[in-house]
Design a protein around this motif. Structure first.
Motif, PDB file in Angstrom:
ATOM      1  N   ALA A 206       0.779  -1.228   0.048  1.00  0.00           N
ATOM      2  CA  ALA A 206       0.003   0.095  -0.190  1.00  0.00           C
ATOM      3  C   ALA A 206       0.813   1.285   0.261  1.00  0.00           C
ATOM      4  N   THR A 207       0.367   2.364  -0.785  1.00  0.00           N
ATOM      5  CA  THR A 207       1.147   3.400  -0.662  1.00  0.00           C
ATOM      6  C   THR A 207      -0.003   4.635  -0.698  1.00  0.00           C
ATOM      7  N   PRO A 208       0.403   5.851  -0.504  1.00  0.00           N
ATOM      8  CA  PRO A 208      -0.643   6.866  -0.482  1.00  0.00           C
ATOM      9  C   PRO A 208      -1.426   6.991  -1.700  1.00  0.00           C
ATOM     10  N   GLU A 209      -0.935   6.526  -2.885  1.00  0.00           N
ATOM     11  CA  GLU A 209      -1.636   6.643  -4.233  1.00  0.00           C
ATOM     12  C   GLU A 209      -2.238   5.195  -4.396  1.00  0.00           C
ATOM     13  N   HIS A 210      -1.777   4.374  -4.117  1.00  0.00           N
ATOM     14  CA  HIS A 210      -2.209   2.779  -4.510  1.00  0.00           C
ATOM     15  C   HIS A 210      -2.797   2.100  -3.462  1.00  0.00           C
ATOM     16  N   LEU A 211      -4.031   1.620  -3.633  1.00  0.00           N
ATOM     17  CA  LEU A 211      -4.672   0.739  -3.016  1.00  0.00           C
ATOM     18  C   LEU A 211      -4.272  -0.659  -2.567  1.00  0.00           C
ATOM     19  N   GLY A 212      -3.887  -1.046  -1.260  1.00  0.00           N
ATOM     20  CA  GLY A 212      -3.449  -2.396  -0.832  1.00  0.00           C
ATOM     21  C   GLY A 212      -4.306  -3.006  -0.060  1.00  0.00           C
ATOM     22  N   GLN A 213      -3.987  -4.319   0.425  1.00  0.00           N
ATOM     23  CA  GLN A 213      -4.955  -5.198   1.336  1.00  0.00           C
ATOM     24  C   GLN A 213      -4.096  -5.411   2.650  1.00  0.00           C
ATOM     25  N   ALA A 214      -4.920  -5.514   3.806  1.00  0.00           N
ATOM     26  CA  ALA A 214      -4.249  -5.972   4.939  1.00  0.00           C
ATOM     27  C   ALA A 214      -5.346  -6.662   5.808  1.00  0.00           C
ATOM     28  N   SER A 215      -4.796  -7.439   6.542  1.00  0.00           N
ATOM     29  CA  SER A 215      -5.767  -8.426   7.700  1.00  0.00           C
ATOM     30  C   SER A 215      -5.364  -7.846   8.956  1.00  0.00           C
ATOM     31  N   VAL A 216      -6.353  -7.904   9.827  1.00  0.00           N
ATOM     32  CA  VAL A 216      -6.331  -7.606  10.978  1.00  0.00           C
ATOM     33  C   VAL A 216      -7.343  -8.612  11.907  1.00  0.00           C
ATOM     34  N   ARG A 217      -7.193  -8.862  13.066  1.00  0.00           N
ATOM     35  CA  ARG A 217      -7.705  -9.627  13.949  1.00  0.00           C
ATOM     36  C   ARG A 217      -8.835  -8.987  14.590  1.00  0.00           C
ATOM     37  N   ILE A 218     -10.012  -9.321  14.643  1.00  0.00           N
ATOM     38  CA  ILE A 218     -11.013  -8.654  15.536  1.00  0.00           C
ATOM     39  C   ILE A 218     -11.972  -9.739  16.323  1.00  0.00           C
ATOM     40  N   ASP A 219     -11.717  -9.698  17.388  1.00  0.00           N
ATOM     41  CA  ASP A 219     -12.218 -10.873  18.271  1.00  0.00           C
ATOM     42  C   ASP A 219     -11.736 -12.256  17.850  1.00  0.00           C
ATOM     43  N   GLY A 220     -10.145 -12.302  17.560  1.00  0.00           N
ATOM     44  CA  GLY A 220      -9.778 -13.375  17.056  1.00  0.00           C
ATOM     45  C   GLY A 220     -10.040 -14.023  15.833  1.00  0.00           C
ATOM     46  N   ALA A 221     -10.913 -13.246  14.870  1.00  0.00           N
ATOM     47  CA  ALA A 221     -11.365 -13.591  13.569  1.00  0.00           C
ATOM     48  C   ALA A 221     -10.708 -12.570  12.710  1.00  0.00           C
ATOM     49  N   PRO A 222      -9.948 -13.084  11.600  1.00  0.00           N
ATOM     50  CA  PRO A 222      -9.342 -12.297  10.646  1.00  0.00           C
ATOM     51  C   PRO A 222     -10.272 -11.239   9.828  1.00  0.00           C
ATOM     52  N   LEU A 223     -10.051 -10.124   9.677  1.00  0.00           N
ATOM     53  CA  LEU A 223     -10.963  -9.288   8.915  1.00  0.00           C
ATOM     54  C   LEU A 223     -10.036  -8.649   7.727  1.00  0.00           C
ATOM     55  N   MET A 224     -10.406  -8.632   6.484  1.00  0.00           N
ATOM     56  CA  MET A 224      -9.715  -8.166   5.398  1.00  0.00           C
ATOM     57  C   MET A 224     -10.254  -6.760   5.104  1.00  0.00           C
ATOM     58  N   LEU A 225      -9.095  -5.845   5.122  1.00  0.00           N
ATOM     59  CA  LEU A 225      -9.138  -4.314   4.789  1.00  0.00           C
ATOM     60  C   LEU A 225      -8.586  -3.971   3.664  1.00  0.00           C
ATOM     61  N   ASN A 226      -9.195  -3.039   2.838  1.00  0.00           N
ATOM     62  CA  ASN A 226      -8.766  -2.274   1.922  1.00  0.00           C
ATOM     63  C   ASN A 226      -7.938  -0.882   2.373  1.00  0.00           C
ATOM     64  N   VAL A 227      -6.789  -0.753   2.200  1.00  0.00           N
ATOM     65  CA  VAL A 227      -5.625   0.097   3.019  1.00  0.00           C
ATOM     66  C   VAL A 227      -4.983   1.061   2.093  1.00  0.00           C
ATOM     67  N   ARG A 228      -4.611   2.030   2.411  1.00  0.00           N
ATOM     68  CA  ARG A 228      -3.618   3.056   1.721  1.00  0.00           C
ATOM     69  C   ARG A 228      -2.775   3.467   2.750  1.00  0.00           C
ATOM     70  N   SER A 229      -1.499   3.952   2.760  1.00  0.00           N
ATOM     71  CA  SER A 229      -0.554   4.314   3.823  1.00  0.00           C
ATOM     72  C   SER A 229      -0.773   5.866   3.553  1.00  0.00           C
ATOM     73  N   THR A 230      -0.348   6.490   4.919  1.00  0.00           N
ATOM     74  CA  THR A 230      -0.563   7.885   4.768  1.00  0.00           C
ATOM     75  C   THR A 230       0.699   8.506   4.602  1.00  0.00           C
TER      76      THR A 230
END
Length: 216
Positions: free
Chosen positions: A162-186
């Motif tokens: 992920a960059t400020p211009e380009h969309l990336g993806q990340a995984s974060v655990r919420i209550d033990g379950a993985p959640l996929m996120l669309n992300v950009r870096s600041t």
């Protein structure tokens, strides 16, 4: 058409291309089911300037014009995962190819490829209709997590750069379950495999904002 006759028709020269595409889709979903790939491993997104971003583990390509942006939005692309849309395009394309070549008695590869163009165009509109329930589903999911409150402040693992211009993806655990996120870096780009901190949610771009997370 009996099953044996259907299988024989599927591997005839005029149906080879649609059959190969169908096999590709089936193999893709098989890898998703067994957990080797995520449903959004191959996906695209549109930025605010009408540019198309195609994201995958191996490559990311760019192209963009206003008419292309409008066409993608018309066919629900950017609102549902790319592979869901392609699946609903390829299946009617394959069925149409089988029926068209069967009832015309065609065994020519070239004529079969000629059939594919109008069948592909028709399949796009069929896919637009068939994917409408998925648009509602993913819209509801986005509203559920769209406020950004669920993941803000969490540490995530970057799956696609992920960059400020380009969309990336990340995984974060919420209550033990993985959640996929669309992300950009600041600020600085964040590479695949690095950890980052989710600091905000951009409702306009429909993505989370992250910055590199450095542990002591």
């Amino acid at each position: 058409m009996p099953m044996t006759e259907l299988l024989q028709a599927a591997v005839l020269p005029p149906n080879l291309l649609p059959t190969a595409l169908l096999v590709f889709v089936l193999l893709y979903w098989l890898t998703v089911i067994v957990g080797l790939l995520d449903m959004k491993t191959v996906d695209l997104s549109l930025d605010d300037h009408g540019h198309l971003h195609f994201d995958s583990d191996a490559a990311a390509g760019e192209a963009g014009t206003s008419w292309l942006n409008g066409a993608l939005a018309f066919f629900n692309l950017g609102r549902i995962p790319l592979m869901i849309f392609l699946s609903f395009v390829i299946l009617p394309l394959w069925v149409g190819s089988i029926l068209a070549n069967y009832y015309t008695g065609n065994t020519s590869l070239l004529l079969g490829l000629g059939f594919c163009l109008p069948l592909f165009i028709a399949s796009l509109f069929v896919a637009k209709f068939l994917t409408l329930p998925f648009v509602k589903l993913f819209t509801a999911m986005e509203k559920e997590h769209g406020g950004g409150e669920v993941a803000i402040g969490k540490v995530c693992t970057v799956l696609l750069p992920a960059t400020p211009e380009h969309l990336g993806q990340a995984s974060v655990r919420i209550d033990g379950a993985p959640l996929m996120l669309n992300v950009r870096s600041t600020k600085a780009p964040v590479a695949k495999g690095e950890t980052a901190l989710v600091i905000d949610y951009d409702a306009h771009r429909r993505c989370y904002l992250i910055e590199p997370f450095i542990t002591n």
